[in-house]
Structure formats: structure tokens, C-alpha cells
Design an enzyme around this catalytic site. Sequence first.
Site, PDB file in Angstrom:
ATOM      1  N   HIS A  17       9.993  62.199 -22.647  1.00  0.00           N
ATOM      2  CA  HIS A  17      10.052  62.522 -21.266  1.00  0.00           C
ATOM      3  C   HIS A  17       9.952  64.116 -21.128  1.00  0.00           C
ATOM      4  CE1 HIS A  17      12.604  58.599 -20.303  1.00  0.00           C
ATOM      5  NE2 HIS A  17      11.662  58.670 -19.741  1.00  0.00           N
ATOM      6  N   LYS A  41      18.275  47.488 -10.079  1.00  0.00           N
ATOM      7  CA  LYS A  41      18.675  47.762 -11.400  1.00  0.00           C
ATOM      8  C   LYS A  41      20.011  48.176 -11.742  1.00  0.00           C
ATOM      9  CE  LYS A  41      14.267  49.081 -13.849  1.00  0.00           C
ATOM     10  NZ  LYS A  41      13.850  50.390 -14.657  1.00  0.00           N
ATOM     11  N   ARG A  90       2.037  55.161 -22.816  1.00  0.00           N
ATOM     12  CA  ARG A  90       2.402  55.101 -24.367  1.00  0.00           C
ATOM     13  C   ARG A  90       1.270  54.314 -24.928  1.00  0.00           C
ATOM     14  NH1 ARG A  90       8.566  54.378 -22.549  1.00  0.00           N
ATOM     15  NH2 ARG A  90       7.370  53.771 -20.891  1.00  0.00           N
ATOM     16  N   SER A 128      13.570  54.909 -23.158  1.00  0.00           N
ATOM     17  CA  SER A 128      14.841  54.617 -22.999  1.00  0.00           C
ATOM     18  C   SER A 128      15.638  53.397 -23.494  1.00  0.00           C
ATOM     19  CB  SER A 128      15.129  54.980 -21.406  1.00  0.00           C
ATOM     20  OG  SER A 128      14.586  55.959 -20.940  1.00  0.00           O
TER      21      SER A 128
HETATM   22  P1  ADP Z   1      10.260  53.993 -15.045  1.00  0.00           P
HETATM   23  O1  ADP Z   1      11.529  52.994 -15.016  1.00  0.00           O
HETATM   24  O2  ADP Z   1       9.743  54.266 -14.018  1.00  0.00           O
HETATM   25  O3  ADP Z   1       9.180  53.450 -16.257  1.00  0.00           O
HETATM   26  P2  ADP Z   1      11.044  55.826 -17.257  1.00  0.00           P
HETATM   27  O4  ADP Z   1      12.282  56.754 -17.214  1.00  0.00           O
HETATM   28  O5  ADP Z   1      11.224  54.804 -18.362  1.00  0.00           O
HETATM   29  O6  ADP Z   1      10.834  55.403 -15.885  1.00  0.00           O
HETATM   30  O7  ADP Z   1       9.761  56.649 -17.487  1.00  0.00           O
HETATM   31  C1  ADP Z   1       9.307  57.729 -16.863  1.00  0.00           C
HETATM   32  C2  ADP Z   1       7.763  57.788 -16.924  1.00  0.00           C
HETATM   33  O8  ADP Z   1       7.778  58.487 -18.490  1.00  0.00           O
HETATM   34  C3  ADP Z   1       6.963  56.872 -17.010  1.00  0.00           C
HETATM   35  O9  ADP Z   1       5.759  56.962 -16.347  1.00  0.00           O
HETATM   36  C4  ADP Z   1       6.722  56.256 -18.710  1.00  0.00           C
HETATM   37  O10 ADP Z   1       5.542  55.716 -18.610  1.00  0.00           O
HETATM   38  C5  ADP Z   1       6.766  57.749 -19.002  1.00  0.00           C
HETATM   39  N1  ADP Z   1       7.271  57.506 -20.478  1.00  0.00           N
HETATM   40  C6  ADP Z   1       8.367  57.432 -20.993  1.00  0.00           C
HETATM   41  N2  ADP Z   1       8.348  57.577 -22.266  1.00  0.00           N
HETATM   42  C7  ADP Z   1       7.449  58.121 -22.803  1.00  0.00           C
HETATM   43  C8  ADP Z   1       6.629  58.470 -23.788  1.00  0.00           C
HETATM   44  N3  ADP Z   1       7.413  58.160 -25.132  1.00  0.00           N
HETATM   45  N4  ADP Z   1       5.353  58.575 -23.943  1.00  0.00           N
HETATM   46  C9  ADP Z   1       4.594  58.696 -22.690  1.00  0.00           C
HETATM   47  N5  ADP Z   1       5.076  58.476 -21.687  1.00  0.00           N
HETATM   48  C10 ADP Z   1       6.449  58.197 -21.501  1.00  0.00           C
END
Ligand code: ADP
Length: 159
Positions: A17, A41, A90, A128
Site C-alpha cells: 500500500h 466486514k 497485483r 493484508s
Molecule cells: P480492498 O478491501 O478495497 O481491496 P485493500 O486494503 O486490500 O482494500 O487494498 C487497497 C488497494 O490496494 C486495492 O486496490 C488493492 O488492489 C491494492 N493493493 C493492496 N496490496 C497491493 C500490492 N501488494 N500491490 C498492488 N496493489 C495492492
Amino acid sequence: MKIAIYPGSFDPVTKGHIDILQTAAGIFDKVIIAVAKNSEKQGFLPVEKRVELIKKSVKDLKNVEVDAFDGLTIYYAREKGAAVLIRGLRAVSDFEYEMQLSQANSALAPEIKTVFLTTKPKYNFISSSTIKEIFLNKGDISKFVPDAVNEYLQKSFEC
Ligand code: ADP
């Protein structure tokens, strides 16, 4: 002034992030990283704690603000005067869902564009949920999360 919103759960925030955020902060005038309060959630960490950990992790990025929001992301983005929504990609598997989401958002607020960013390859696999899995099974997460997150988790879940 071009404002971008980077929305997500950030439960907890990871180096993936932060990498996306650093890139966005270099492109846009202001980036608001915003934690979605998703009532359906049950989170790992409370929203207030996620916000606090993000604040500690981004204090050197001067054009970054940290916030939390309720309701639809796209309406929150509009309320903030944002021109852009940032999402991270990703893998190809993220693409279909993200494409749908961006098209739905664009139907609701055509003036706001979704911009997809990727991380450095070394952070690409980090999510996460992977971090939680490693941490809850007593693995070392220090390489994958900002120091503030690692310190907080080690301290709070000590037994
Ligand atoms: P959500 O629940 O909206 O998916 P996240 O906190 O998991 O929220 O992720 C927020 C954003 O960051 C999303 O667009 C996710 O694809 C992106 N993201 C998270 N980790 C990575 C990573 N390692 N590489 C690229 N994008 C990431």
C-alpha cells in the site's frame, strides 16, 4: 490542484500500500488515503487503529492525508473534490473485479477517473490477508509492513 483518493480496507496497511501511495504522491498534488468503514466486514483491527497506523507510516509524505469514510467510495471522492481514484493491481485475477468496479464508479460519477498502479515487484504478492495469516501463525512480518504496524501488532498480541 489534482486530488486523488486511495481507498481500501488497509487492515492492516502494508508496504505494498505504501509503495502505491508513494507513487501516487509523486504524480498528484494531494492524495487522500481513506479507510472504508465496511459495516458488513468484521475487521481485524478497528478502523481508528488502522487510520492511526497509516498516519504513523506516511508522516514523511507531505501531500498525503489520512481519513476514514462511510458509504460509497465514489460519493466520498466527489465530496472531497477528487479527480482520480487510485486502485492497485497485483495480478490478472484482480483485473476483472477492478474493471467492473471502475465502470460502476464511472457510471455514478463520470468526472472521476480510476487510475491503476502497480508496486515494485518485491511488494507485489503482499496483501493484508497474507500478512494476517503469517502474523497469526507467528511468522515474521517485519519485511512486509511498516515499522509502526509491526511494533503495534507485536506489542498488542504478545502472550
Ligand atoms: P480492498 O478491501 O478495497 O481491496 P485493500 O486494503 O486490500 O482494500 O487494498 C487497497 C488497494 O490496494 C486495492 O486496490 C488493492 O488492489 C491494492 N493493493 C493492496 N496490496 C497491493 C500490492 N501488494 N500491490 C498492488 N496493489 C495492492
